[in-house]
Design an enzyme around this catalytic site. Structure first.
Site, PDB file in Angstrom:
ATOM      1  N   ASP A  14       2.068   8.515 -11.022  1.00 26.17           N
ATOM      2  CA  ASP A  14       2.593   9.803 -11.517  1.00 26.17           C
ATOM      3  C   ASP A  14       3.948   9.646 -12.211  1.00 26.17           C
ATOM      4  OD1 ASP A  14       0.384  10.966 -10.387  1.00 26.17           O
ATOM      5  OD2 ASP A  14       1.455  11.789  -8.656  1.00 26.17           O
ATOM      6  N   ARG A  94      14.843  14.651   0.627  1.00 25.19           N
ATOM      7  CA  ARG A  94      14.869  15.136  -0.773  1.00 25.19           C
ATOM      8  C   ARG A  94      16.262  15.509  -1.268  1.00 25.19           C
ATOM      9  NH1 ARG A  94      10.593  12.429  -2.119  1.00 25.19           N
ATOM     10  NH2 ARG A  94       8.588  13.430  -1.744  1.00 25.19           N
TER      11      ARG A  94
HETATM   12  N1  ARG Z   1       4.309  18.810   4.012  1.00 17.67           N
HETATM   13  C1  ARG Z   1       5.413  17.932   4.142  1.00 17.67           C
HETATM   14  C2  ARG Z   1       6.661  18.579   3.619  1.00 17.67           C
HETATM   15  O1  ARG Z   1       6.578  19.557   2.955  1.00 17.67           O
HETATM   16  C3  ARG Z   1       5.160  16.588   3.506  1.00 17.67           C
HETATM   17  C4  ARG Z   1       5.357  16.497   2.051  1.00 17.67           C
HETATM   18  C5  ARG Z   1       5.023  15.141   1.537  1.00 17.67           C
HETATM   19  N2  ARG Z   1       5.407  15.010   0.160  1.00 17.67           N
HETATM   20  C6  ARG Z   1       4.768  14.261  -0.720  1.00 17.67           C
HETATM   21  N3  ARG Z   1       5.242  14.250  -1.920  1.00 17.67           N
HETATM   22  N4  ARG Z   1       3.692  13.583  -0.440  1.00 17.67           N
HETATM   23  O2  ARG Z   1       7.754  18.166   3.878  1.00 17.67           O
END
Ligand code: ARG
Length: 399
Positions: A14, A94
């Site tokens: 991606d 993040r």
């Molecule tokens: N559902 C989890 C969250 O919102 C995991 C997200 C995982 N992110 C990803 N880009 N695969 O924190």
């Protein structure tokens, strides 16, 4: 000279496609930035790939220590768990990734920042809220939300542009990993009526197949921060790594849940987080020994709010800072050692000790040394129960 865009780069398909797509679509130079928050990967390989697929510059930042010191320690202090189950490791990382992007953007005079998140998840929110809080002047590009490509389209695009496409059988899952946990989504996981497929798990053995002998691990804390394992002092990054391995071998830390995303979607999620599970168990246990009752009870309300706001990506906001200040104050007496038993998928605190312990044997004991004056309980209960008594007398029994 073209304007510049700093892209949060993972080395995957991606974001590799995103490098070219952003350059072509926006006419900007793309700087790829990979941030190491504890996923064990070949970062030099990722850096080189960023250059190969068309970034004008490709950088790697090691942020593991900062992730532990500034994010994980706060998560521990607040016993951070979203909806009682998810230790929110992605949500914790993040803001740090976005902060690094902003720092690089300023250093390099970039006008844009970009991330590879789709329009359906929480991560886009966490990135963009952080960009907005730290650098509202930067323009945001979210290719995966804008380009409308399917995975097949992406592969075609990659082939046309000489971007390496993963060979062989591609993983059917989408994962995100850092020091504090690993998430697994997509594929068969999307049917919540099915048990989690065994091949989704990488860090943990199936608890049914875990060793028949329990293992005991003693964790030392200072002011709420884990500082030692089995009496050996070690830095947090190593300590978490060791507990991930130990716990994983006993099947500890598997989570299987339906989660409410911020954008309104319910999603089926799998997580593995052995170290976080063990440390939070030990930390909660130690708090039960050293915190006074009123602080302990009140703290739970703020933990709930804290977990929600970190999950929502509101890291760089006044409420997060204020709750952190409260948490930091509560952590002052949280020092001591907790022994946790790892056995067949479970981590259970079984013994604890602290110089700050509020446990008073002579008050608690039913034995000879008892000094508690039981006669004073009578008057206490009379007054404590008075409102209930008055209501019953005037309005009748409340049932
Ligand atoms: N559902 C989890 C969250 O919102 C995991 C997200 C995982 N992110 C990803 N880009 N695969 O924190």
């Amino acid at each position: 000279m073209a304007e510049k865009c700093v892209l949060a780069y993972s080395g995957g398909l991606d974001t590799s496609v995103a490098i070219r797509w952003i350059a072509e679509t926006y006419g900007v130079d793309v700087i790829a930035l990979a941030v190491d928050v504890g996923e064990e990967r070949d970062y030099e390989g990722i850096r080189r790939k960023g250059e190969q697929v068309g970034a004008v510059e490709s950088l790697v930042v090691d942020a593991k220590q900062e992730f532990f010191d500034e994010h994980i320690t706060r998560a521990i202090a607040a016993n951070l768990t979203y909806e009682r189950k998810y230790v929110a490791f992605t949500a914790l990382a993040r803001p740090l990734l976005a902060k690094e992007q902003v720092r690089v953007a300023r250093e390099k005079g970039a006008t844009h920042v970009a991330h590879g998140c789709t329009g359906k998840g929480n991560d886009q929110v966490r990135f963009e809220v952080t960009y907005a809080a730290l650098a509202p002047e930067l323009e945001i590009i979210a290719p995966a939300r804008e380009w409308g490509m399917t995975r097949e389209d992406e592969i075609d695009y990659a082939k046309e542009h000489g971007i390496p496409v993963p060979v062989g059988k591609d993983s059917p899952y989408s994962t995100d990993t850092n020091l504090w946990g690993r998430s697994i989504e997509c594929g068969r996981i999307e049917d919540p009526s099915l048990e989690a497929p065994e091949d989704a798990w990488e860090w943990t053995v199936n608890p049914l197949e875990a060793p028949d002998e329990p293992e005991y691990v003693t964790i030392g804390f200072e002011q709420g921060v884990p500082v030692s394992l089995g009496g050996e002092r070690m830095d947090g990054v190593r300590l978490v790594g060791e507990l991930n391995a130990l716990g994983g071998a006993h099947g500890v830390g598997r989570v299987n849940m339906i989660e409410n995303r911020l954008v309104g979607i319910k999603s089926r999620e799998l997580y593995e987080c052995p170290a976080a599970t063990i440390i939070l168990e030990a930390h909660r246990d130690l708090e039960s020994l050293v915190l006074d009752r009123e602080t302990a009870h009140f703290k739970q309300h703020l933990e709930l709010k804290y977990s929600e706001l970190v999950y929502y990506g509101l890291w760089f906001t006044p409420l997060r800072v204020a709750i952190d200040a409260f948490m930091a104050q509560t952590q002052k007496p949280v020092g001591g050692e907790v022994t946790v038993r790892l056995y067949k998928g479970r981590a259970e605190a079984v013994a604890r000790e602290s110089d700050e312990s509020l446990y008073d044997f002579s008050l608690a004991t039913y034995g000879e040394e008892d000094i508690f004056d039981q006669s004073s309980s009578r008057g206490f209960i009379e007054i404590f129960g008075l409102p209930a008594k008055v209501v019953s007398m005037i309005r009748g029994v409340q049932e």
